[in-house]
Design an enzyme around this catalytic site. Structure first.
Site, mmCIF file in Angstrom:
data_model
loop_
_atom_site.group_PDB
_atom_site.id
_atom_site.type_symbol
_atom_site.label_atom_id
_atom_site.label_comp_id
_atom_site.label_asym_id
_atom_site.label_seq_id
_atom_site.Cartn_x
_atom_site.Cartn_y
_atom_site.Cartn_z
ATOM 1 N N LYS A 80 3.019 -17.385 -4.052
ATOM 2 C CA LYS A 80 2.939 -16.464 -2.921
ATOM 3 C C LYS A 80 3.578 -17.150 -1.722
ATOM 4 O O LYS A 80 3.637 -18.380 -1.673
ATOM 5 C CB LYS A 80 1.468 -16.168 -2.621
ATOM 6 C CG LYS A 80 1.218 -14.890 -1.891
ATOM 7 C CD LYS A 80 1.081 -13.692 -2.818
ATOM 8 C CE LYS A 80 0.943 -12.399 -2.039
ATOM 9 N NZ LYS A 80 0.779 -11.227 -2.896
ATOM 10 N N GLY A 180 -8.759 7.000 -0.814
ATOM 11 C CA GLY A 180 -7.408 6.670 -0.349
ATOM 12 C C GLY A 180 -6.369 7.384 -1.189
ATOM 13 O O GLY A 180 -6.205 7.078 -2.363
ATOM 14 N N GLY A 182 -2.934 7.477 -1.167
ATOM 15 C CA GLY A 182 -1.654 6.921 -0.728
ATOM 16 C C GLY A 182 -0.613 6.942 -1.828
ATOM 17 O O GLY A 182 -0.659 7.782 -2.741
ATOM 18 N N VAL A 184 0.044 5.108 -4.404
ATOM 19 C CA VAL A 184 -0.379 4.968 -5.798
ATOM 20 C C VAL A 184 -1.275 6.135 -6.201
ATOM 21 O O VAL A 184 -1.130 6.714 -7.279
ATOM 22 C CB VAL A 184 -1.137 3.633 -6.016
ATOM 23 C CG1 VAL A 184 -1.623 3.525 -7.453
ATOM 24 C CG2 VAL A 184 -0.237 2.443 -5.678
ATOM 25 N N ALA A 185 -2.224 6.480 -5.333
ATOM 26 C CA ALA A 185 -3.232 7.485 -5.715
ATOM 27 C C ALA A 185 -2.624 8.871 -5.931
ATOM 28 O O ALA A 185 -3.130 9.638 -6.753
ATOM 29 C CB ALA A 185 -4.331 7.543 -4.667
HETATM 30 P P1 NAD Z 1 -0.997 3.211 0.809
HETATM 31 O O1 NAD Z 1 -1.024 2.587 2.144
HETATM 32 O O2 NAD Z 1 0.138 4.125 0.454
HETATM 33 O O3 NAD Z 1 -2.343 4.045 0.556
HETATM 34 C C1 NAD Z 1 -3.598 3.652 1.021
HETATM 35 C C2 NAD Z 1 -4.310 4.901 1.492
HETATM 36 O O4 NAD Z 1 -5.649 4.589 1.839
HETATM 37 C C3 NAD Z 1 -3.668 5.528 2.719
HETATM 38 O O5 NAD Z 1 -3.460 6.892 2.466
HETATM 39 C C4 NAD Z 1 -4.719 5.311 3.808
HETATM 40 O O6 NAD Z 1 -4.715 6.335 4.782
HETATM 41 C C5 NAD Z 1 -5.993 5.308 3.000
HETATM 42 N N1 NAD Z 1 -7.136 4.688 3.654
HETATM 43 C C6 NAD Z 1 -7.157 3.631 4.502
HETATM 44 N N2 NAD Z 1 -8.417 3.369 4.897
HETATM 45 C C7 NAD Z 1 -9.208 4.265 4.257
HETATM 46 C C8 NAD Z 1 -10.603 4.500 4.241
HETATM 47 N N3 NAD Z 1 -11.446 3.762 4.969
HETATM 48 N N4 NAD Z 1 -11.072 5.513 3.463
HETATM 49 C C9 NAD Z 1 -10.229 6.259 2.736
HETATM 50 N N5 NAD Z 1 -8.904 6.079 2.713
HETATM 51 C C10 NAD Z 1 -8.397 5.103 3.469
HETATM 52 O O7 NAD Z 1 -1.114 2.026 -0.239
HETATM 53 P P2 NAD Z 1 -0.809 2.002 -1.793
HETATM 54 O O8 NAD Z 1 0.513 1.394 -2.007
HETATM 55 O O9 NAD Z 1 -1.129 3.328 -2.401
HETATM 56 O O10 NAD Z 1 -1.867 0.911 -2.258
HETATM 57 C C11 NAD Z 1 -3.247 1.186 -2.267
HETATM 58 C C12 NAD Z 1 -4.009 -0.069 -2.644
HETATM 59 O O11 NAD Z 1 -3.550 -0.556 -3.896
HETATM 60 C C13 NAD Z 1 -3.868 -1.243 -1.682
HETATM 61 O O12 NAD Z 1 -5.076 -1.984 -1.704
HETATM 62 C C14 NAD Z 1 -2.760 -2.065 -2.316
HETATM 63 O O13 NAD Z 1 -2.842 -3.419 -1.933
HETATM 64 C C15 NAD Z 1 -3.090 -1.891 -3.778
HETATM 65 N N6 NAD Z 1 -1.965 -2.081 -4.686
HETATM 66 C C16 NAD Z 1 -0.841 -1.344 -4.546
HETATM 67 C C17 NAD Z 1 0.227 -1.538 -5.415
HETATM 68 C C18 NAD Z 1 1.485 -0.718 -5.299
HETATM 69 O O14 NAD Z 1 2.311 -0.768 -6.217
HETATM 70 N N7 NAD Z 1 1.661 0.053 -4.236
HETATM 71 C C19 NAD Z 1 0.141 -2.503 -6.431
HETATM 72 C C20 NAD Z 1 -1.043 -3.235 -6.573
HETATM 73 C C21 NAD Z 1 -2.084 -3.023 -5.677
#
Ligand code: NAD
Length: 354
Positions: A80, A180, A182, A184-185
């Protein structure tokens, strides 16, 4: 000129500091373990209060990458990098060129990627002074946005959870409380619904809730703080870390927790707390490895091909089955079991190297 110096840390193969006042660089690269391959892990930019604070974070994160890659069987080790700075105000081409030189000084032992505070456009600048950069855009020879792949990996991981708890990977009639909505979801929720699962959603961002209304017809939306109380089968954390803690676990009605968020456990002991409550926990670094598995395929002969990445991502299902079986056999938490499986892979790799 980047002034590069070693920081001796027991248990880490190499830790180097790079300082270039003209470029505004104060960065650290931690190579934790390269037994299974070069150390891949993202570059984080964060306004750490001190170098010590940055060092603690980069060590913790690099070690986590070793375990994640070992379980995901990417043929990579763990590393990292961090830049001490404010990602909104301190970025410049000179900064990223200097960081690229620091990374390049490790001769490929460490390969960087995106992380908090760093976007693809920043990596494009890092790429100008080192070739050891992954996760670039498809136009620049990379594998592009990892989120849909993380979503797919999480989805197959949920199948393993359903089988473990209910004896069948049938999503129909099961309710998934998703925290959340976002990057991924969104595809994850679509996949769950396609299989007949019911989604209950929460987010703090109105734009993402509007996406739910537009794309997931009939989906119930709850207040962010109410997501823990939803009468559901699976709690799916896809937002923040440390959401499984003393305050939230007693509220959960789910029989399983499986989501993409990083560092979901407040503390390691919360894995035992979940187990005592009869809740199956899919260790975050196992179920959310789809993105890193996808990136790792950039290093295959002939370059990245989605067709070769997908079966590896789908292997998350088997990785979780192995972790759940190990937890049952050894009478330990799934979190401990994941670490043990990873440690076994690393020690097998050591024997092959000897
Ligand atoms: P993102 O920022 O697109 O989505 C996160 C979502 O969570 C946002 O819509 C945000 O508004 C929401 N959020 C924030 N605080 C909140 C709360 N208190 N209650 C409800 N919702 C809330 O991020 P992402 O890329 O979808 O990643 C989501 C998680 O997965 C993160 O923890 C990230 O580190 C992890 N992750 C992502 C990836 C990837 O490929 N993107 C890979 C491994 C891990």
């Amino acid at each position: 000129m980047v002034d590069i110096s070693e920081i001796k840390v027991e248990g880490w193969e190499r830790v180097v500091r790079g300082v270039d006042p003209d470029a505004g660089l104060h960065g650290i690269v931690a190579v934790h373990d390269t037994t299974l391959g070069p150390a891949l892990g993202g570059l984080r930019m964060w306004p750490y209060a001190s170098e010590d604070e940055a060092l603690v974070d980069v060590m913790r994160l690099s070690r986590g990458m070793t375990y994640k890659s070992a379980l995901a069987q990417t043929g990579l080790g763990g590393g990292k990098a961090v830049i001490i700075g404010n990602a909104s105000t301190d970025k410049s081409p000179a900064l990223f060129h200097a960081m690229g030189k620091l990374i390049d000084s490790l001769g490929g032992k460490y390969i960087t990627a995106e992380d908090v505070g760093i976007g693809i456009e920043d990596l494009d600048q890092v790429r100008e002074t080192t070739k050891w950069v992954s996760g670039l855009s498809i136009e620049n020879g990379g594998s592009g946005n990892p989120s849909p792949y993380t979503a797919h990996g999480t989805f197959v991981g949920l199948k393993a959870c359903l089988e473990e708890v209910w004896g069948s990977a049938d999503f129909s009639g099961k309710t998934f409380a998703v925290q959340g909505i976002g990057a991924v979801a969104k595809p994850l929720c679509e996949a769950i619904r396609k299989e007949g699962g019911v989604v209950v959603a929460a987010d703090v961002n109105e734009k993402n809730l509007q996406w739910v209304r537009d794309h997931l017809d009939g989906t119930e939306i709850v207040e962010p703080n109410s997501i823990y109380d939803v009468d559901c089968d699976v709690f799916v954390p896809c937002a923040l870390g440390a959401v499984l803690n003393d305050a939230t676990i007693p509220r959960l009605k789910a029989k399983a927790v499986g989501g993409c968020a990083n560092n979901q456990l407040g503390e390691e002991r919360h894995a035992a707390m979940l187990q005592e409550k009869g809740i199956l926990y899919a260790p975050d670094y196992v179920i959310n490895a789809g993105g890193i598995i996808n990136v790792s395929c950039e290093f295959e002969p002939g370059g990245y091909k989605e067709s070769s990445a997908m079966p590896k991502i789908e292997n998350i299902y088997h990785a979780l089955k192995e972790v759940f079986a190990k937890a049952r056999e050894d009478g330990i938490t799934t979190s401990e079991a994941a670490d043990r499986v990873a440690e076994r892979r690393i020690s097998e790799g050591q024997k092959v190297r000897e």
